[in-house]
Design a protein around this motif. Sequence first.
Motif: not given
Length: 943
Positions: A624-628
Motif C-alpha cells: 500500500d505504501s511502496l508497492g509490491a
Amino acid sequence: MTDYKATLNLPATEFPMKAGLPQREPETLHRWKQIDLYRKLRQIGEGRPKFVLHDGPPYANGNIHIGHAVNKIIKDMIIRSKTLSGFDAPYVPGWDCHGLPIELQVEVTHGKNLPADKTRELCRSYAAEQVEEQKANFIRLGVLGDWDNPYRTMDFANEAGEIRALGEMVKQGFVFKGLKPVNWCFDCGSALAEAEVEYQDKQSEAIDVAFPVEDADKLAAAFGLASLPKPAAIVIWTTTPWTIPANQALNVHPEFNYALVDTGERLLLLAEELVESCLKRYALEGTIIATTKGEALELIRFRHPFYERFSPVYLADYVGVDAGTGIVHSAPAYGEDDFYSSKRYGLQNDDILNPVQSNGVYVESLPLFGGQFIWKATPNIVAKLGEVGNLLKHERITHSYMHCWRHKTPLIYRATAQWFVGMDKQPSSGATLRERALSAIEQTEFVPAWGKQRLHNMIADRPDWCISRQRNWGVPIPFFLHRESGELHPRTVELMEAVAQRVEQEGIEAWFKLEAAELLGEEAAQYEKISDTLDVWFDSGTTHWHVMRGSHPMGHDQGPRADLYLEGSDQHRGWFHSSLLTGCAIDGHAPYRALLTHGFTVDETGRKMSKSLGNVIVPQQVTDSLGADILRLWVASTDYSGEMSVSQQILQRSADSYRRIRNTARFLLSNLSGFDPAKDLVPNDQLIALDRWAIDRALLLQREVQEAFDSYRFWVVYQKVHNFCAQELGGFYLDIIKDRQYTTGADSLPRRSCQTALYHTAEALVRWIAPVLAFTAEEIWQYLPGERNESVMLNTWYEGLSELPEGTELDRAFWDQVMAVKSAVNKELENQRTAKVIGGSLQAEVTLYAEDALLASLSRLGDELRFVLITSGVTLQPLTAAPAEAASTELSGLKLHVQKTAHAKCTRCWHHLPDVGTHADHPELCGRCVTNITAAGEVRHYA
C-alpha cells in the motif's frame, strides 16, 4: 540568438518518471485478469518441456505475514524465469485446510462442545473464508498462478485422494496399530507430530527419590558382600514427579560403575561418578563400601516408594551421568526410551501402567491421587514421598521443555493406541521406509546444500510416524477393527476405496455419518468403526498423490515427481519430510527432484519479528505504501539461504535501487522516440563500434542472468542488473551517447546505430527484470517501440543480442581499458570542478600522458576520444613528456592534465571548439552542428 532546440533529438516518452506503484500495480493486475494471462501462458506452453514447482500449502488461518510473502515471491520468480527460459511452468497454489488451529478458531468464535458435525461445517466455512482472504493478498504481490482453480486439501476430491493414498500405504504394509508414548497436548486432546513441538523454558520440581531394596541378598551378592549391613535403597532423580505413580522399573547403564554408599541410617545405591555431588545435594556424609558394574544389578527388585509393588532393574544404554544419580526411573507409558526398554524386557501393552487420561487428569482408580490434574498433583506426590521417608531432595529448576506450538503449554509423553507408519517395518515387498527415504535423499538436489544433511539426520533418527489424531476436523482414518481381536477388517483396502468414493461426493462428512452396516452388512456387529483422523502433515504430505496425480495433474513422469519443492527451513521436519515418507512408501521415490530452502525473516539487528518489539513488517502495508515491486526487489536482493533481514529502512534502500533501474529504463524508452525497429534497425555490421560493444555487453550479462536464475541465485541477478544500470550503462555508455543521440541527424546512421543498441538493450532488460519487478516490466513492455504481444511474460529471453565478432579490433579488452581511462579522467575532472577551475566537463581540455601501449590503444579512437571522455578536447602525449603538474591516476601508465578551454561554446551541442563563430550563417554553432542541421551530417566510426 537563434533557438536551435527544434533541431535536437530531445528524449521523449510517456513512461512516467514517478512509479506510483501502489496505484498502478492494481491496474496491471486487472489487465492480467482481463487478458487471462495465466491461461495464455498455458496455451503457449503446450509442447514445451515442463517445469513443475509444486506449491507447499500454507495453512488457511490468519493473515499472510512477511514469511508468506517471501515464499510466494521466490516461487513466482522461479516460475517466471522458467517461463522465459522456454518451459511450460504451471503454478497451482494450494492451501492446507484441516487441523487443530482451525478447529480452535471455531471454538473461540462459536464455543466448545459443539456437535461434531456442526464443528466440521463451521471449520469448512471458516477455512474457505481464510483461503479467499489470503488468495487476494498473494495475488496483490504479483504472483502468477491458477488462482481461479487452486487446490485445497478440504476439496472433496482431495479428501478422497488422501484416503486412497493411505490405502496404498496400508496395502504395502507400512501402517500398523501400536501403543506408544507420543507427544501429547492436554489442550489439543491429541498426539502431536514432531513438527508441532517447540521448546521453551519451564520451571519443574526436581526430586531425588529412594526405592527401598526388596531383593537384599541379590543386591549384596552383586556387590560381592555376604549380606547388607543395614537397609538399602536405590536413588533416582527426576523432573517429572507426576510419573512416579506409573513407575515400573529402574534403568542403569551396564558399563557404568555403581557404588553402595553407607550414609549412616541406610545404604544408598548411586553411580560412582556422582556419589560426591549427590551426597552434597542431600547434605549427607557417606563412605563407599563396595562397587560393581551396572550389568550385575540386572533384574534385582526394589520396592515402589509408596505403592505395594516392585520395580526391577533394567539395563539401558541411554542412562547418563551428566546429572542426577546415574539411575533413571522408568514409567514406560510416559517416556519413549523407557517404553522401548520395558518392551525389550517383555513388558506387554496390557501390562503398562497408564493412569493419566487424555485431559491430564489421573484416572479415579489411582490410589492417593485419582482425579487430580498431574501438574496440581505434583506437590501432593512430593509430600507423600517425604511422608514415607523416601524423599532425599526437592528443589525447583528451570530447564528447556517441550511445549505445544499452538497453545504454548507443556506437553507430556503419553502411551496411547495410535496408528503408525513404520520406518523399519518390513513392507509387503522391497526396502523399509527408512531405507527408501535415505536412498531418495541421495538422489535429491538440495539448495542450499546443507539441507541434505539436515534432512538425512532427521530421517535416520526419527521414530515411527504417528499419523492418527483425535479430532473432528480432519480426514478420517476409515478403518473397521474387530471388536475382539482388534485386527483390521481383511477387506480394509477395498472398504477404504468404497469410503473414498463416498467422500469424493460428500466430503469427509460421508464417513462420520456412515453406518458400518452400509459397507459391512451382517458383519457390522463384529466390527468397530474408529473415529481417528489423520495427522494434518499427512494431508499436505500426500498432495503429490491427491493433487499432482489427482485434482491437478502436473507430473511429467511415472509416479508424479515435481522438479522442485520450495519452503522455509522448518519444513525439513514438516512438508519436505512428510512428502518424502509418503512418496517413498507409495511410489518408491521422493515426490521431488530438488528441494529449495529459504531462511526466516528477522529485523535489521537479527531479532525475530515480534509485535511486542514493534518490528513486524506487514506485506499489505508495504504494497500500500511502496508497492509490491519494492517488496519483490528486496526478496531478490537478499541471500535467502540464511536469515533474511527486513525493516522499513532496508525496504527504503530497495526503493532507492528500484529508482535507479526505473530511471535507466525511462532513459532507454525516451531515447527510442521516433524509432521503428521494423525500418530503423541498423544491421550489426554497420553499427558504430561503441554500440556493438554495448550489445555484446548486454549479451554477456544476459548469459550471467540466465545462469543465476537457473541456479536460483536471485541476489546475483539483482546485483548484476543493478550494477549494469549504474555502471556500464549509466556511468559509461548512456553518458557517452547523449551527444550523438541528441545532436546528429534524426535519421542519421550515428543516431539510428545508437537507437538500435538502446532498443536491443531495452528488449533484453525488460525480460531480465520481469521475474523480479513483475509490474514494472509489464509497464515498460507497453512503451517499447515496435509490434509486440500483450505481456512480456508471453515471450522468452531476448534473442536479438549479438556477440562481438572474433578478431574485432576494438574488442572487449579495449573497451574495458577505455572505461578505466574514463574513470580516471572523471576523478580529475571532479577535482578541477571542486577547485572551480572548470564548471562542466565540456569546459575542459584534457591531455593524456600514457605509456606506449595505452597511447597506441587510445589513439585508435582519433578525435572521437573526446566524445568518450565528454570533454571539448583531448590530446595524447607519451608518458615521458608528462610535466610536473600532470596528475597521477590509479591507472598504471597514465597521467593527465586538465585545463579550462579558451574556445567559445557551441549553443547547440555545448562543446567549446575553435571553429565556433566562423560559420557565417550560423555564427553560434560549431562546424559539426552546422553539418548536422544543413548537410548530410557528421560521420562517426567509434563513439
